[in-house]
Scaffold this active site. Sequence first.
Site, PDB file in Angstrom:
ATOM      1  N   LEU A   1       0.850  -1.185   0.000  1.00  0.00           N
ATOM      2  CA  LEU A   1       0.000   0.000   0.000  1.00  0.00           C
ATOM      3  C   LEU A   1       0.889   1.240   0.000  1.00  0.00           C
ATOM      4  O   LEU A   1       1.528   1.561   1.005  1.00  0.00           O
ATOM      5  CB  LEU A   1      -0.922   0.007   1.227  1.00  0.00           C
ATOM      6  CG  LEU A   1      -1.829  -1.226   1.392  1.00  0.00           C
ATOM      7  CD1 LEU A   1      -2.700  -1.080   2.634  1.00  0.00           C
ATOM      8  CD2 LEU A   1      -2.688  -1.443   0.149  1.00  0.00           C
ATOM      9  N   ASP A   2       0.971   1.899  -1.157  1.00  0.00           N
ATOM     10  CA  ASP A   2       1.689   3.166  -1.264  1.00  0.00           C
ATOM     11  C   ASP A   2       0.724   4.259  -0.830  1.00  0.00           C
ATOM     12  O   ASP A   2      -0.328   4.451  -1.469  1.00  0.00           O
ATOM     13  CB  ASP A   2       2.144   3.410  -2.706  1.00  0.00           C
ATOM     14  CG  ASP A   2       3.123   2.352  -3.187  1.00  0.00           C
ATOM     15  OD1 ASP A   2       3.905   1.861  -2.360  1.00  0.00           O
ATOM     16  OD2 ASP A   2       3.096   2.019  -4.389  1.00  0.00           O
ATOM     17  N   VAL A   3       1.051   4.959   0.238  1.00  0.00           N
ATOM     18  CA  VAL A   3       0.078   5.879   0.832  1.00  0.00           C
ATOM     19  C   VAL A   3       0.591   7.313   0.847  1.00  0.00           C
ATOM     20  O   VAL A   3       1.793   7.567   0.942  1.00  0.00           O
ATOM     21  CB  VAL A   3      -0.295   5.444   2.267  1.00  0.00           C
ATOM     22  CG1 VAL A   3      -0.839   4.016   2.269  1.00  0.00           C
ATOM     23  CG2 VAL A   3       0.889   5.551   3.218  1.00  0.00           C
TER      24      VAL A   3
ATOM     25  N   TRP B   1      -2.350   5.061  -3.154  1.00  0.00           N
ATOM     26  CA  TRP B   1      -2.045   5.454  -4.527  1.00  0.00           C
ATOM     27  C   TRP B   1      -1.393   4.283  -5.256  1.00  0.00           C
ATOM     28  O   TRP B   1      -0.779   3.414  -4.626  1.00  0.00           O
ATOM     29  CB  TRP B   1      -1.104   6.658  -4.565  1.00  0.00           C
ATOM     30  CG  TRP B   1      -1.714   7.942  -4.070  1.00  0.00           C
ATOM     31  CD1 TRP B   1      -2.173   8.207  -2.809  1.00  0.00           C
ATOM     32  CD2 TRP B   1      -1.927   9.132  -4.825  1.00  0.00           C
ATOM     33  NE1 TRP B   1      -2.653   9.487  -2.724  1.00  0.00           N
ATOM     34  CE2 TRP B   1      -2.516  10.089  -3.952  1.00  0.00           C
ATOM     35  CE3 TRP B   1      -1.675   9.494  -6.145  1.00  0.00           C
ATOM     36  CZ2 TRP B   1      -2.860  11.367  -4.368  1.00  0.00           C
ATOM     37  CZ3 TRP B   1      -2.002  10.774  -6.568  1.00  0.00           C
ATOM     38  CH2 TRP B   1      -2.597  11.697  -5.681  1.00  0.00           C
TER      39      TRP B   1
END
Length: 259
Positions: free
Chosen positions: A129-131, A143
Site C-alpha cells: 500500500l503506497d500511501v 495510490w
Amino acid sequence: MLRPRIIPCLLVKDGGLVKTVKFKDPKYVGDPINAVKIFNEKRADELIVVDIDATVNGVEPNYKMISNLAMECRMPLCYGGGVRTAAQAKKIVSLGVEKVAISAAALENMSLITQMAEEIGRQSVVVVLDVKKRLLGRTFDVWTHNGTKNTKREFIEVAKEAEQLGAGEIVVNSIDDDGKMSGYDVALIKKLRESVKIPVTVLGGAGSLDDISKVIEECGTVGVAAGSLFVFKGPYKAVLINYPDLRQKDEMIKSALRR
C-alpha cells in the site's frame, strides 16, 4: 517465532538499480545483482525487489531478471512489479522467489488476493500500500502506478480487506517520506500495526539505524525496510551498499525491544 526484520528494498528500472525521492526522479545507482551479492555477504534478513516500470508500462514481469536475482539471492526474496494474475505469481515462485507483492492489480481487483493465496499460499502473498496523506487531517489514501493514481481509498480500510481476503503480509510505503531520509512516520505504522493481525513491513523515510530502532521500539515486531539508507553513505550520499553487521543488528533489535 516472528522477530523484527531489517530489509533492504531495491527499486529496478530498465534493468538497473535506481533510487527515487517521493516516487519521482529515479537516479541510477548500480547493478541490482551486485547489490544482492553484497547483501548476501552481510546476511540481510530479507530482500524486497520492485520493478517500478512493469505496472506503469503494462508489461509482464521480467522473468529472466527475476530468475537471475533468485539464483543469486541467499535470503528470502520478495518481488513486486507487473503481477496481475495468480498464474504469474505461481511462475515467479517457481523461479525461487518466496513472496510476491501486488499493489495496483489488487486495488483494481481485490479477489486477486484470494486467487493468489490459493495458488501460492497465503504466506507468499504481500499487498503493498503506497500511501499519501490527504491535504487535511491524518488520513491516508492509497495510490498506485508509482504514486500517480489516487484510488481514494483509505489505507486502513484496504489493509483490513486485504487481510480478510488472504494477504499474508502488508507493506505500507509512505510516498511523502520516500527518499527523504528524515525518519519514518511512526504514527502511521502504529495505526496499521494495531489494525491487522498479519505481519507488517514499513518503508519510506529511513535516514539512520536509529530511525529503524525507533520503529521497533514503538511498534514491536515489524519488518523495517529501507532503500536509500542501504544504498547511500555519508552526507554527500555516495553510492555504497551497506547493512549493519550481524552483532550490531542483533544488539540494536534487542535494545529496541527492551525499551
